[in-house]
Design a protein around this motif. Structure first.
Motif, PDB file in Angstrom:
ATOM      1  N   ALA A  74       0.843  -1.208   0.000  1.00 34.76           N
ATOM      2  CA  ALA A  74       0.000   0.000   0.000  1.00 34.76           C
ATOM      3  C   ALA A  74       0.877   1.257   0.000  1.00 34.76           C
ATOM      4  CB  ALA A  74      -0.927   0.001   1.204  1.00 34.76           C
ATOM      5  N   ASP A  75       1.957   1.237   0.770  1.00 28.62           N
ATOM      6  CA  ASP A  75       2.886   2.363   0.839  1.00 28.62           C
ATOM      7  C   ASP A  75       3.526   2.603  -0.529  1.00 28.62           C
ATOM      8  OD1 ASP A  75       4.222   4.418   2.210  1.00 28.62           O
ATOM      9  OD2 ASP A  75       5.908   3.112   2.706  1.00 28.62           O
ATOM     10  N   GLU A  76       3.954   1.528  -1.179  1.00 27.42           N
ATOM     11  CA  GLU A  76       4.576   1.647  -2.498  1.00 27.42           C
ATOM     12  C   GLU A  76       3.587   2.168  -3.537  1.00 27.42           C
ATOM     13  OE1 GLU A  76       6.119  -2.268  -3.140  1.00 27.42           O
ATOM     14  OE2 GLU A  76       8.022  -1.807  -2.149  1.00 27.42           O
ATOM     15  N   ARG A  77       2.354   1.665  -3.506  1.00 27.10           N
ATOM     16  CA  ARG A  77       1.340   2.114  -4.470  1.00 27.10           C
ATOM     17  C   ARG A  77       0.999   3.592  -4.265  1.00 27.10           C
ATOM     18  NH1 ARG A  77      -1.162  -2.988  -3.580  1.00 27.10           N
ATOM     19  NH2 ARG A  77      -2.555  -2.014  -2.104  1.00 27.10           N
ATOM     20  N   LEU A  78       0.785   3.971  -3.011  1.00 26.54           N
ATOM     21  CA  LEU A  78       0.454   5.363  -2.725  1.00 26.54           C
ATOM     22  C   LEU A  78       1.618   6.278  -3.096  1.00 26.54           C
ATOM     23  CD1 LEU A  78      -1.484   7.487  -1.634  1.00 26.54           C
ATOM     24  CD2 LEU A  78      -0.604   6.996   0.671  1.00 26.54           C
ATOM     25  N   GLY A  79       2.834   5.874  -2.739  1.00 22.67           N
ATOM     26  CA  GLY A  79       4.008   6.677  -3.085  1.00 22.67           C
ATOM     27  C   GLY A  79       4.154   6.851  -4.585  1.00 22.67           C
ATOM     28  N   ALA A  80       3.966   5.772  -5.344  1.00 25.84           N
ATOM     29  CA  ALA A  80       4.060   5.848  -6.804  1.00 25.84           C
ATOM     30  C   ALA A  80       2.962   6.734  -7.374  1.00 25.84           C
ATOM     31  CB  ALA A  80       3.988   4.447  -7.405  1.00 25.84           C
TER      32      ALA A  80
ATOM     33  N   LEU B 227       3.577  15.973   1.499  1.00 29.78           N
ATOM     34  CA  LEU B 227       3.225  15.700   0.109  1.00 29.78           C
ATOM     35  C   LEU B 227       4.402  16.012  -0.815  1.00 29.78           C
ATOM     36  CD1 LEU B 227       1.025  14.893  -1.963  1.00 29.78           C
ATOM     37  CD2 LEU B 227       0.392  17.315  -2.043  1.00 29.78           C
ATOM     38  N   GLY B 228       5.059  17.136  -0.564  1.00 30.57           N
ATOM     39  CA  GLY B 228       6.212  17.516  -1.380  1.00 30.57           C
ATOM     40  C   GLY B 228       7.343  16.503  -1.291  1.00 30.57           C
ATOM     41  N   LEU B 229       7.613  16.003  -0.096  1.00 35.18           N
ATOM     42  CA  LEU B 229       8.687  15.015   0.084  1.00 35.18           C
ATOM     43  C   LEU B 229       8.379  13.714  -0.653  1.00 35.18           C
ATOM     44  CD1 LEU B 229       9.461  15.669   3.838  1.00 35.18           C
ATOM     45  CD2 LEU B 229      11.031  16.059   1.931  1.00 35.18           C
ATOM     46  N   VAL B 230       7.119  13.293  -0.607  1.00 33.22           N
ATOM     47  CA  VAL B 230       6.734  12.062  -1.311  1.00 33.22           C
ATOM     48  C   VAL B 230       6.697  12.317  -2.811  1.00 33.22           C
ATOM     49  CG1 VAL B 230       4.924  10.326  -1.623  1.00 33.22           C
ATOM     50  CG2 VAL B 230       5.491  11.132   0.672  1.00 33.22           C
ATOM     51  N   ARG B 231       6.130  13.452  -3.237  1.00 32.14           N
ATOM     52  CA  ARG B 231       6.029  13.779  -4.671  1.00 32.14           C
ATOM     53  C   ARG B 231       7.399  13.842  -5.333  1.00 32.14           C
ATOM     54  NH1 ARG B 231       7.147  14.986  -9.048  1.00 32.14           N
ATOM     55  NH2 ARG B 231       5.996  16.198 -10.582  1.00 32.14           N
ATOM     56  N   GLN B 232       8.376  14.368  -4.615  1.00 25.11           N
ATOM     57  CA  GLN B 232       9.714  14.498  -5.173  1.00 25.11           C
ATOM     58  C   GLN B 232      10.523  13.204  -5.073  1.00 25.11           C
ATOM     59  OE1 GLN B 232       8.721  17.136  -6.864  1.00 25.11           O
ATOM     60  NE2 GLN B 232      10.847  17.797  -6.818  1.00 25.11           N
ATOM     61  N   GLY B 233       9.955  12.185  -4.448  1.00 21.25           N
ATOM     62  CA  GLY B 233      10.627  10.902  -4.348  1.00 21.25           C
ATOM     63  C   GLY B 233      11.672  10.824  -3.253  1.00 21.25           C
ATOM     64  N   TYR B 234      11.600  11.731  -2.274  1.00 22.00           N
ATOM     65  CA  TYR B 234      12.562  11.718  -1.171  1.00 22.00           C
ATOM     66  C   TYR B 234      12.166  10.729  -0.081  1.00 22.00           C
ATOM     67  CZ  TYR B 234      14.081  16.138  -3.268  1.00 22.00           C
ATOM     68  OH  TYR B 234      14.513  17.108  -4.128  1.00 22.00           O
ATOM     69  N   HIS B 235      10.867  10.455   0.044  1.00 19.99           N
ATOM     70  CA  HIS B 235      10.370   9.590   1.111  1.00 19.99           C
ATOM     71  C   HIS B 235       9.151   8.815   0.661  1.00 19.99           C
ATOM     72  CE1 HIS B 235      12.886  10.612   4.517  1.00 19.99           C
ATOM     73  NE2 HIS B 235      12.844  11.869   4.119  1.00 19.99           N
ATOM     74  N   TRP B 236       8.903   7.723   1.370  1.00 20.23           N
ATOM     75  CA  TRP B 236       7.664   6.965   1.241  1.00 20.23           C
ATOM     76  C   TRP B 236       6.602   7.643   2.107  1.00 20.23           C
ATOM     77  CZ3 TRP B 236       7.604   3.359  -2.368  1.00 20.23           C
ATOM     78  CH2 TRP B 236       8.777   2.669  -2.685  1.00 20.23           C
ATOM     79  N   PRO B 237       5.321   7.434   1.829  1.00 21.61           N
ATOM     80  CA  PRO B 237       4.278   8.012   2.682  1.00 21.61           C
ATOM     81  C   PRO B 237       4.390   7.588   4.154  1.00 21.61           C
ATOM     82  CG  PRO B 237       3.319   7.297   0.607  1.00 21.61           C
ATOM     83  CD  PRO B 237       4.750   6.816   0.612  1.00 21.61           C
ATOM     84  N   VAL B 238       4.745   6.334   4.414  1.00 20.52           N
ATOM     85  CA  VAL B 238       4.840   5.877   5.814  1.00 20.52           C
ATOM     86  C   VAL B 238       5.977   6.583   6.552  1.00 20.52           C
ATOM     87  CG1 VAL B 238       5.366   3.855   7.258  1.00 20.52           C
ATOM     88  CG2 VAL B 238       3.657   3.686   5.461  1.00 20.52           C
ATOM     89  N   ASP B 239       7.034   6.966   5.853  1.00 22.56           N
ATOM     90  CA  ASP B 239       8.118   7.737   6.480  1.00 22.56           C
ATOM     91  C   ASP B 239       7.573   9.053   7.032  1.00 22.56           C
ATOM     92  OD1 ASP B 239       9.636   5.735   5.292  1.00 22.56           O
ATOM     93  OD2 ASP B 239      10.552   7.046   3.806  1.00 22.56           O
ATOM     94  N   VAL B 240       6.712   9.684   6.247  1.00 24.53           N
ATOM     95  CA  VAL B 240       6.116  10.966   6.619  1.00 24.53           C
ATOM     96  C   VAL B 240       5.141  10.786   7.785  1.00 24.53           C
ATOM     97  CG1 VAL B 240       4.594  12.804   5.781  1.00 24.53           C
ATOM     98  CG2 VAL B 240       6.458  11.960   4.333  1.00 24.53           C
ATOM     99  N   VAL B 241       4.273   9.801   7.684  1.00 20.49           N
ATOM    100  CA  VAL B 241       3.276   9.562   8.740  1.00 20.49           C
ATOM    101  C   VAL B 241       3.964   9.190  10.056  1.00 20.49           C
ATOM    102  CG1 VAL B 241       1.345   8.096   9.446  1.00 20.49           C
ATOM    103  CG2 VAL B 241       1.449   8.972   7.111  1.00 20.49           C
TER     104      VAL B 241
END
Length: 186
Positions: free
Chosen positions: A8-14, A136-150
């Motif tokens: 789920a993390d990979e799909r959301l991040g992508a 959102l910016g960190l995930v959009r730019q590919g710096y982090h996965w969503p779970v890293d942020v949460v």
């Protein structure tokens, strides 16, 4: 690495990385999590609130709380060694997001400190919007996965709750010792 949230993390991040969110604004908001941006904002807030209230304990509490950010992030990143998203892989050490935690704690502390001076919820709403944009910016730019942020937001909530209690006690204690004007004969 494997786990129940991985797919789920990979799909959301992508999905976020390939979304229509423009790269320019995403990079701008991701940069708001840099210490070179967040710490001066916090320093200005500390100076203003300390000048207005003449109280040092809230500022000291904020500084100690902010110092805990790298003290928590570095060992967690090293111990967990989570690989980054595709642009960053195979590098590791992406969980939790230090930029997210820096932004959430620094701007959250600003809200807590300004709450003693300016009685408005607008600061809190603004803080939530800015931190959501940083994540959102960190995930959009590919710096982090969503779970890293949460995960960083969860750590920030704990740090800010403790700091909020300490700041609230110090402002209550100092205001209870201040003589009040009486409106009538003594």
């Amino acid at each position: 690495m494997d786990g129940p949230l991985l797919r789920a993390d990979e799909r959301l991040g992508a999905a976020i990385r390939t979304s229509a969110v423009p790269a320019g604004p995403a990079e701008f908001f991701a940069d708001l999590g840099n210490m070179t941006v967040a710490l001066p904002v916090l320093a200005l807030t500390l100076a203003y609130v300390t000048w207005r209230t003449r109280q040092w304990l809230p500022a000291v509490t904020a500084l100690v709380t902010m110092a805990l950010v790298p003290a928590l992030v570095v060992p967690l990143k090293t111990g967990l060694a989570r690989p980054g998203p595709p642009p960053m892989a195979p590098a590791s050490g992406f969980y939790p997001s230090g930029h997210t935690l820096t932004a959430a704690v620094a701007y959250g502390l600003c809200v807590l400190l300004l709450g003693a001076v300016c009685r408005t919820r607008a600061w809190a709403y603004g803080c939530v919007v800015v931190n959501a944009a940083v994540g959102l910016g960190l995930v959009r730019q590919g710096y982090h996965w969503p779970v890293d942020v949460v995960g960083s937001w969860c750590l920030a909530a704990l740090l800010l709750a403790a700091a909020g209690c300490a700041i609230s006690r110090s402002t209550r204690r100092s205001s209870s010792g201040t003589p009040r004007r009486r409106s009538g004969p003594s």
